[in-house]
Design a protein around this motif. Structure first.
Motif, PDB file in Angstrom:
ATOM      1  N   THR A 640       0.832  -1.209   0.000  1.00  0.00           N
ATOM      2  CA  THR A 640       0.000   0.000   0.000  1.00  0.00           C
ATOM      3  C   THR A 640       0.858   1.247   0.000  1.00  0.00           C
ATOM      4  N   SER A 644       1.101   3.955  -2.993  1.00  0.00           N
ATOM      5  CA  SER A 644       0.772   5.351  -2.691  1.00  0.00           C
ATOM      6  C   SER A 644       1.875   6.285  -3.187  1.00  0.00           C
ATOM      7  N   THR A 645       3.116   5.898  -2.968  1.00  0.00           N
ATOM      8  CA  THR A 645       4.231   6.712  -3.454  1.00  0.00           C
ATOM      9  C   THR A 645       4.228   6.789  -4.975  1.00  0.00           C
ATOM     10  N   TYR A 648       1.360   9.156  -5.963  1.00  0.00           N
ATOM     11  CA  TYR A 648       1.534  10.561  -5.576  1.00  0.00           C
ATOM     12  C   TYR A 648       2.555  11.258  -6.462  1.00  0.00           C
ATOM     13  N   ARG A 683      -4.686  14.292  -4.651  1.00  0.00           N
ATOM     14  CA  ARG A 683      -4.062  12.979  -4.600  1.00  0.00           C
ATOM     15  C   ARG A 683      -3.727  12.578  -3.160  1.00  0.00           C
ATOM     16  N   LEU A 687      -4.990   9.206  -1.202  1.00  0.00           N
ATOM     17  CA  LEU A 687      -4.021   8.233  -0.712  1.00  0.00           C
ATOM     18  C   LEU A 687      -4.112   8.073   0.812  1.00  0.00           C
ATOM     19  N   ASN A 691      -4.925   4.529   2.455  1.00  0.00           N
ATOM     20  CA  ASN A 691      -4.069   3.910   3.464  1.00  0.00           C
ATOM     21  C   ASN A 691      -4.841   3.597   4.733  1.00  0.00           C
ATOM     22  N   ASN A 720     -10.861  -1.168  -2.429  1.00  0.00           N
ATOM     23  CA  ASN A 720      -9.974  -0.242  -3.131  1.00  0.00           C
ATOM     24  C   ASN A 720     -10.587   0.231  -4.445  1.00  0.00           C
ATOM     25  N   TYR A 724     -11.509   4.187  -5.190  1.00  0.00           N
ATOM     26  CA  TYR A 724     -10.975   4.950  -6.313  1.00  0.00           C
ATOM     27  C   TYR A 724     -12.086   5.390  -7.263  1.00  0.00           C
TER      28      TYR A 724
END
Length: 830
Positions: A640, A644-645, A648, A683, A687, A691, A720, A724
Motif C-alpha cells: 500500500t 501510494s508513493t 503521488y 491525490r 491516498l 491507506n 480499493n 478509487y
C-alpha cells in the motif's frame, strides 16, 4: 543318527495324532441344540463353549408386501468383552454375523463396546406371489464360563417408505436402521431427506441397492452406494436409472464419534486396548422421500435463464438503433446545433485541474471562434495558480493573457517537469503517440485471453475428475452443494448451479460487442479525418475494455467449473478472475487520466498473479496460522505504501539504495524546515483515505484471522476499487464536469442490483469453512421455478450488476459528454 532322526519324527507324528483325537472327542461332546422359535418372543438363555444353540424361524414372504425382520440381542453377563458371543444368521441368500458385545472403532482406533445390538435382516427378492422362507440364528462362544443373553426376532411393519409420508425412528451405533423405497410409476427421480432435531450424535445417511448384505455399521457403511454425514439435515437425490430393481434401501447409521460432523474430540485412551464407554448415543430422526422435479421444470429453468440475458441483447439492439437514427439525423443537419453537445459541434470543452469542463454552450459562435484562434497560437499551455485563484470562471475570455500560461519548451520534452506540475491536464500525461498507446493496451486483451485458456483447461480437467470421484465412490461429502436444491443432469450433480453462471458469459460477450461497435465507429471517424476524433476529447483506447469483457466471460466459465464440485481446494477457481476484474477496473479508471504512466500489461498481470498466489496460500495455510497472517499483513501495508508513493509522484521516483536519504530530505524540507502543505492536495486526500482503509483491513485480518481468506482478499480488492471509483466521480464533479443522464441511470441501476445481489449472496446456503454435515444445516429449498436457489439468484444478479458496472465505466470513464482538445488548448469559457 539316522535311527535317532526317525525316532524323533515318529514321536512328533504320534503327539499330533493324540492332540487331534482329543479335539475331535471334545467336539463330539459339544452339545448342539436346535429350537423352533417364533417371532416377537424374547428368549433368555446361557451359552458356553460346550453348547451351541440354533434358533429356527420361518415366515411367509409376499411379493406385493415387504416386511422387515429385525434381530435384537442383549448380553446380560459382566466381563463379556473378553469372550464375546457370536451370532450367525443364516438366510437363503445371505449370512449375517456379528459379535456381542459389538466392538466399534473410532478415530485413532479407539474401541467402543456395545452390549445391546439390533440388526435388520436383508430381504432377498422373491419371484413367486408368496413364499415361505426359513432362517436360522446360531449362538456360540469360546468362553468356558456361561454368558447370559436375550434374543428377540420381530417384524418391522413400516419397512417400506411411502412417497411424501414422513416416518420417525430411532437409531444408535449398534442399532442401525434401514428401510426400503420402491419407485412409483411415473417418478424417475426422488429426493430422500433425513432430518433430526438433535445436532449430535453424528450420523450417516446412505442409499444402497437392494442386495445382501446391507452395509449398516459405522465401519462399512461407506463401502457401497451414496452416503453423506449429517447433524440435523441430509438430502440425496436418487435417480431410477441407477437402480435396476426400481427400488433402494435408505440406511441410517449413527457414528461412534462426532469428529466427522465437527464435534469435539473425545479423550484419548490411556492404553491401546482400553475400551471407552460410548454413553447414550441414540438419535431420533425423520425420513421422507419426495418426487424431484420433472423434465418440464428443467426446460423452463433453461428458457428462463436464456430469456433473462437475451433480453439484454434485445435492449442493446434497440438502443443501438435509436443511437444510429440520431447520428443519421445529425449528419443530415436535422438537429439544432444549440441542442448538440460539444462533441457534436466540435467545440473544445474547458479543462480545469487536469479534467474537462463543458461550459461552451453559453458562448456565441464568434467568441468560440476567437477563443480557438487565440489559443492556437500558444500550443501547449497551462494556467498558473494565481490566475485560477484570482479570476472567476465567469470572467470574459478576453481577460486571459499570455502571462497566464507556462510556455516553457522543456514541457514538450521533459516528462519530469510535465508530471510534477501542480495542475495537470490529460494531454500532459498522454504525450505518446496514440497508435503506440493503443497497441500497448491491446496487450491486456491478448494476455488475458492466453491466461484464460491455460488456466481454464486444467481446471476443467480437474473438476471432471472431482465429479467422477463423487459418482464412483458415492462420497457426497466431497462437494459442498445445496442438496435440497441440487438438480442433476447427466453426470453433473448440481446442474442448476452451473447453468446460472451463463449470465457472466453472455453478458461478457455482449459487452465485448458493445466495445467492438464503439471501436469500429471511432476507427471510421479517424479514417474520415473527423475533427472530434482527431483533436477533441480524451484519447480513446479500448484494449482494457476488451480485457474486462474477456475476464467477465472467464469468470462465468470458472465459476461454473467451481460449482461442478464446490469445496475449499478449488475455491480459487471462483475468485481468481474476480481479482482480475477488480484490478482491470482500477487500471481502466487510472488509465483514462494517466495513459502514459499506467502499468504495462506484464506488470499488471504479474501483480495479479502474486495476489492469486497469496490467495492459494491463504486457503491452504491461512486457517489459524498467525505467522502467515503477520507476513501477509506486513506485505499488504508495504505494498500500500509503495503504491501510494507511485501514485503521488506519478511514477517519478526510484526504489534504490538512496530512497531513505531522499525520504529524510523531503521530511526535513517540507515538514520541518518550512512546514509546507502537500503540493497535490487531491491525490494526498485519496491516498490518505486509501491507506486508512487498507491498514484497517490489514489490522482486521491480523486480529480476526478469518477462515475464508479468499473472500477476505477479494474484499480488499473491492474496497480499493470502490474507493478509487468514488474519488474519480468526486474529482469529475469538483472539476466542473457533469455526469450524463445515461451514466447516472446506469449508476443507480447497478447500485440497486448490487444491493439485491449481495442480499442473496449472504444467505449462505453452504460453506466449506465447516464440515460437510454442518454445511448442510444451511441448505434450503429452491425459490424460483423450483429449480434455482438463492445462490443461483446471486449468479443472475451479480452478472447483471457487473455488466452494469462495465457500462458505467463506458459511459462515465470514456467521457463522451465532453469534447476536449487533445492538443491541450486550455480555454475558460463564460
Amino acid at each position: 543318527l539316522l535311527h535317532y532322526f526317525w525316532f524323533r519324527l515318529g514321536y512328533v507324528v504320534l503327539l499330533w495324532l493324540c492332540v487331534t483325537h482329543l479335539r475331535c472327542a471334545r467336539a463330539e461332546t459339544k452339545t448342539v441344540v436346535q429350537k423352533d422359535a417364533e417371532f416377537d418372543v424374547t428368549y433368555n438363555d446361557t451359552v458356553t463353549s460346550d453348547n451351541q444353540t440354533i434358533y429356527a424361524f420361518n415366515h411367509t414372504v409376499s411379493r406385493n408386501k415387504t416386511e422387515g425382520v429385525r434381530v435384537t440381542v442383549d448380553v446380560l453377563s459382566e466381563g463379556a468383552e473378553s469372550s464375546p458371543i457370536l451370532f450367525v444368521v443364516r438366510q437363503k441368500q445371505a449370512v449375517l454375523s456379528f459379535q456381542v458385545p459389538l466392538i466399534l472403532r473410532g478415530l485413532y482406533q479407539r474401541k467402543y463396546p456395545y452390549a445391546h445390538v439390533g440388526r435388520t435382516l436383508c430381504q432377498p427378492p422373491t419371484r413367486s406371489l408368496t413364499e415361505t422362507q426359513y432362517f436360522f440364528v446360531d449362538v456360540s462362544t469360546l468362553s468356558s464360563l456361561g454368558t447370559h443373553y436375550q434374543l428377540r426376532i420381530s417384524r418391522v411393519d413400516s419397512f417400506t417408505l411411502h412417497t411424501d409420508k414422513k416416518f420417525s425412528f430411532t437409531a444408535s451405533p449398534s442399532q442401525p436402521q434401514y428401510f426400503k423405497y420402491v419407485f412409483p410409476d411415473g417418478v424417475d427421480t426422488v429426493i430422500v431427506k433425513v432430518n433430526s432435531e438433535m445436532t449430535f450424535p453424528c450420523s450417516v445417511m446412505s442409499i444402497q441397492d437392494i442386495q445382501c448384505p446391507v452395509y449398516d455399521l459405522d465401519n462399512n457403511v461407506a463401502f457401497i452406494g451414496m452416503y453423506q454425514t449429517m447433524t440435523k439435515t441430509a438430502a440425496i437425490t436418487v435417480q431410477r436409472k441407477d437402480f435396476p430393481s426400481n427400488s433402494f434401501y435408505v440406511v441410517v447409521v449413527v457414528k461412534t464419534e462426532d469428529e466427522a460432523c465437527g464435534g469435539p474430540l473425545r479423550f484419548y485412551p490411556l492404553r491401546p486396548d482400553e475400551l471407552i464407554d460410548a454413553g447414550n448415543r441414540s438419535k431420533t430422526l425423520d425420513v421422507v422421500v419426495s418426487p424431484a422435479i420433472s423434465s418440464d421444470v428443467y426446460v423452463m429453468g433453461m428458457l428462463f435463464c436464456l430469456g433473462i440475458f437475451l433480453s439484454f441483447y434485445l435492449l442493446t439492439f434497440l438502443v443501438a438503433c435509436v443511437e444510429n437514427k440520431r447520428m443519421h439525423r445529425r449528419r443530415e443537419g436535422l438537429l439544432n446545433p444549440a441542442d448538440m453537445s460539444p462533441a457534436e459541434t466540435g467545440i473544445p470543452a474547458t479543462h480545469y485541474n487536469g479534467t474537462l469542463l463543458d461550459n461552451a454552450s453559453t458562448l456565441s459562435s464568434e467568441a468560440i471562434t476567437d477563443s480557438i484562434a487565440s489559443d492556437a497560437n500558444y500550443g501547449y499551455m497551462e494556467r498558473s495558480l494565481e490566475s485560477v485563484a484570482g479570476r472567476s470562471r465567469q470572467e470574459s475570455l478576453s481577460s486571459i493573457e499570455e502571462d497566464d500560461y507556462d510556455t516553457l519548451a522543456d514541457i514538450d520534452s521533459d516528462k519530469n517537469i510535465v508530471r510534477t506540475k501542480k495542475y495537470l491536464c490529460v494531454s500532459d500525461l498522454a504525450r505518446k503517440d496514440k497508435r503506440v498507446l493503443s497497441k500497448k493496451y491491446q496487450i491486456y486483451f491478448w494476455n488475458i485471453a492466453t491466461i484464460g485458456v491455460f488456466y481454464a483447461l486444467p481446471v476443467i480437467q480437474l473438476v471432471i475428475t472431482y465429479q467422477t470421484v463423487v459418482n464412483v465412490t458415492g462420497n457426497q461429502d466431497i462437494c459442498y452443494y445445496n442438496f435440497l436444491c441440487a438438480h442433476p443432469l447427466g453426470n453433473l450433480s448440481a446442474f442448476n448451479n452451473i447453468l446460472s453462471n451463463l449470465g457472466y458469459v453472455m453478458l461478457g460477450l455482449l459487452f465485448l460487442l458493445i466495445v467492438l461497435q464503439r471501436d469500429v465507429i471511432h476507427s471510421r471517424a479517424l479514417d474520415r479525418n473527423d475533427l472530434n476524433a482527431l483533436e477533441c476529447g480524451i484519447p480513446k483506447h479500448f484494449g482494457l475494455f476488451y480485457a474486462m469483457g474477456t475476464a467477465l466471460m472467464m469468470e462465468g466459465l470458472l465459476s461454473a467449473c467451481y460449482h461442478v464440485c464446490p469445496n475449499y481446494t478449488n475455491f480459487q477457481f471462483d475468485t481468481s478472475f474476480m481479482y482480475m476484474i477488480a484490478g482491470l477496473c482500477v487500471l481502466k479508471l487510472y488509465q483514462k487520466r494517466h495513459p502514459d504512466i499506467n502499468a504495462s500489461a506484464y506488470t499488471a498481470y504479474a501483480c495479479l498473479a502474486a495476489v492469486i498466489f497469496f490467495s492459494v496460500l491463504g486457503v491452504v495455510f491461512g486457517k489459524g496460522n498467525m505467522v502467515f497472517w503477520i507476513v501477509f499483513s506486513v506485505l499488504h501495508i508495504l505494498a500500500t505504501m509503495l503504491l501510494s508513493t507511485q501514485l503521488y509522484y506519478m511514477g517519478r521516483w526510484r526504489l534504490d539504495s538512496g530512497i531513505l536519504r531522499r525520504i529524510v530530505y523531503v521530511i526535513y524540507t517540507d515538514c520541518i524546515r518550512q512546514c509546507s502543505g502537500p503540493m497535490y492536495i487531491d491525490r494526498m486526500v485519496l491516498l490518505v483515505m486509501g491507506n486508512i482503509v487498507n491498514w484497517s483491513l490489514a489490522a482486521y485480518g491480523l486480529l480476526k484471522t478469518p477462515n475464508d481468506f479468499a473472500s477476505y482478499l477479494l474484499a480488499i480488492a473491492i474496497c480499493n476499487l470502490l474507493l478509487y471509483f468514488a474519488f474519480y466521480i468526486i474529482m469529475k464533479l469538483r472539476s466542473g464536469e457533469r455526469i450524463q443522464c445515461m451514466a447516472m441511470v446506469c449508476i443507480l441501476f447497478t447500485a440497486v442490483v448490487w444491493g439485491f445481489a449481495l442480499f442473496f449472496f449472504f444467505q449462505g446456503l453452504s460453506t466449506w469453512q465447516k464440515t460437510p454435515a454442518e454445511s448442510r444445516e444451511h441448505n434450503r429449498d429452491c425459490i424460483v421455478l423450483s429449480f434455482f436457489d438463492d445462490h443461483d439468484i446471486w449468479h443472475f444478479l451479480s452478472s447483471i450488476a457487473m455488466f452494469g458496472s462495465f457500462l458505467v465505466s463506458v459511459c462515465l470513464v470514456v467521457d463522451e459528454d465532453k469534447a476536449g482538445d487533445h492538443s491541450v488548448m486550455l480555454i475558460e469559457f463564460k
